[in-house]
Scaffold this active site. Structure first.
Site, PDB file in Angstrom:
ATOM      1  N   SER A 148       1.004  -0.917  -0.356  1.00 27.57           N
ATOM      2  CA  SER A 148       0.034  -0.075   0.033  1.00 27.57           C
ATOM      3  C   SER A 148       0.702   0.688   0.013  1.00 27.57           C
ATOM      4  CB  SER A 148      -0.886  -0.023   1.155  1.00 27.57           C
ATOM      5  OG  SER A 148       0.045  -0.044   2.070  1.00 27.57           O
ATOM      6  N   CYS A 149       0.254   2.131  -0.353  1.00 26.59           N
ATOM      7  CA  CYS A 149       1.332   3.981  -0.110  1.00 26.59           C
ATOM      8  C   CYS A 149      -0.210   4.517  -0.031  1.00 26.59           C
ATOM      9  CB  CYS A 149       1.602   3.976  -1.544  1.00 26.59           C
ATOM     10  SG  CYS A 149       0.828   4.144  -3.062  1.00 26.59           S
ATOM     11  N   GLY A 150       0.371   6.004  -0.172  1.00 27.87           N
ATOM     12  CA  GLY A 150      -0.940   7.037  -0.480  1.00 27.87           C
ATOM     13  C   GLY A 150      -2.608   6.883  -1.376  1.00 27.87           C
ATOM     14  N   GLY A 170      -2.530   4.348  -3.841  1.00 29.69           N
ATOM     15  CA  GLY A 170      -1.742   2.620  -5.049  1.00 29.69           C
ATOM     16  C   GLY A 170      -1.116   2.892  -6.126  1.00 29.69           C
ATOM     17  N   TRP A 198      -3.939   4.230   1.908  1.00 31.12           N
ATOM     18  CA  TRP A 198      -3.902   4.818   2.777  1.00 31.12           C
ATOM     19  C   TRP A 198      -5.444   5.799   2.961  1.00 31.12           C
ATOM     20  CZ3 TRP A 198      -3.086   3.657   7.619  1.00 31.12           C
ATOM     21  CH2 TRP A 198      -3.975   4.184   9.276  1.00 31.12           C
TER      22      TRP A 198
END
Length: 286
Positions: free
Chosen positions: A243-245, A247, A272
């Site tokens: 995951s990240c901010g 995608g 996120w």
């Protein structure tokens, strides 16, 4: 193991191959790194535009940068003259930033012959290789010539997951969960760039800022990537979820994981922006 990367030298030598299609997947908005800015526009000669922000994403979804639907993908890729027989090389103007996202979309849709240009446009320019001042136009003729009008996809549904799936996996000791955001955002010490999104991280996730798998504009070596994951992943993990901010940069870690030799990689597409916004989902912070 076959690499998901191609070098600038390889691409230059194959630019005129009949089956080769080069895609520029650069994004206007860059988060999590200092954005490289250019005085004048330039691109790799013959490259076509792949718009991740406005076209190759599900604009009907409330989710930021939502994964495109199969119908969207087929429509856009057919319009670019791409078929399953095509050899697709994707790059972006930051080095390696958004190109892995485009690459992973192709992989999820079942494409085998798709690669990321290691070092991207910055390395290409630094080496003085051929550029153009405008991207190549996509036309219907391209689709006909490329035989892409009857494009078939073989969707790998298990390579992308939603928050419900991830929530059910939080206590699974055989799953490793990685977050590509910077350390300050992961720890909850820095505010989120999106309004209404809480600070912190997904419980039991491990922070691996995407910058740590990069060396300059390119990816670190296979040996270096293997060492990085060896120190962070569960030794017996049966699956890695990234995951990240929103995608995008999670796919940089997926690319790094694939290059390190690991094949069971999953993108949490909502990332996120979705998890931090949903107050029913648990979070941790330091």
């Amino acid at each position: 193991m076959k690499s998901a990367l191609v070098t600038t030298q390889w691409l230059e030598q194959h630019l005129n191959d009949d089956k080769l299609i080069v895609l520029d997947a650069s994004m206007e908005k860059v988060v999590g790194k200092s954005q490289l800015l250019y005085d004048t526009f330039s691109c790799i000669a013959g490259a076509k535009k792949l718009d991740l922000e406005n076209e190759l994403c599900d604009l009907t979804s409330k989710q930021t940068h939502a994964f495109p639907t199969v119908a969207q993908f087929i429509d856009i890729i057919s319009g670019l003259g791409i078929s399953q027989a095509s050899q697709v090389v994707i790059y972006d103007n930051q080095g390696i930033y958004s190109s892995p996202r485009a690459w992973w979309i192709f992989k999820v849709m079942g494409f085998e012959h798709v690669y990321v240009l290691d070092g991207g446009l910055p390395r290409w320019l630094a080496e003085g290789r051929a550029t153009a001042s405008r991207l190549s136009d996509s036309t219907l003729a391209d689709s006909v010539l490329g035989g892409a009008s009857d494009l078939k996809v073989n969707v790998q549904d298990s390579w992308v997951c939603d928050s419900t799936y991830l929530l059910n996996k939080l206590s699974d000791k055989d799953i490793s969960i990685f977050d590509a955001r910077g350390a300050a955002r992961f720890s909850g010490q820095a505010p989120e760039p999106r309004e209404g999104v809480r600070s912190g991280h997904i419980p039991n996730s491990v922070n691996l800022p995407f910058s740590q798998v990069l060396d300059g504009h390119g990816l670190k070596t296979t040996a270096e990537l293997q060492q990085i994951f060896a120190g962070l992943a569960s030794e017996q993990d049966s699956q890695r979820i990234f995951s990240c901010g929103s995608g995008i940069t999670a796919c940089i870690l997926i690319l790094a994981s694939v290059e390190a030799g690991y094949q069971y990689n999953v993108l949490y597409d909502g990332s996120w922006a979705q998890w931090g916004y949903d107050h029913q989902l648990p979070i941790e912070s330091y």
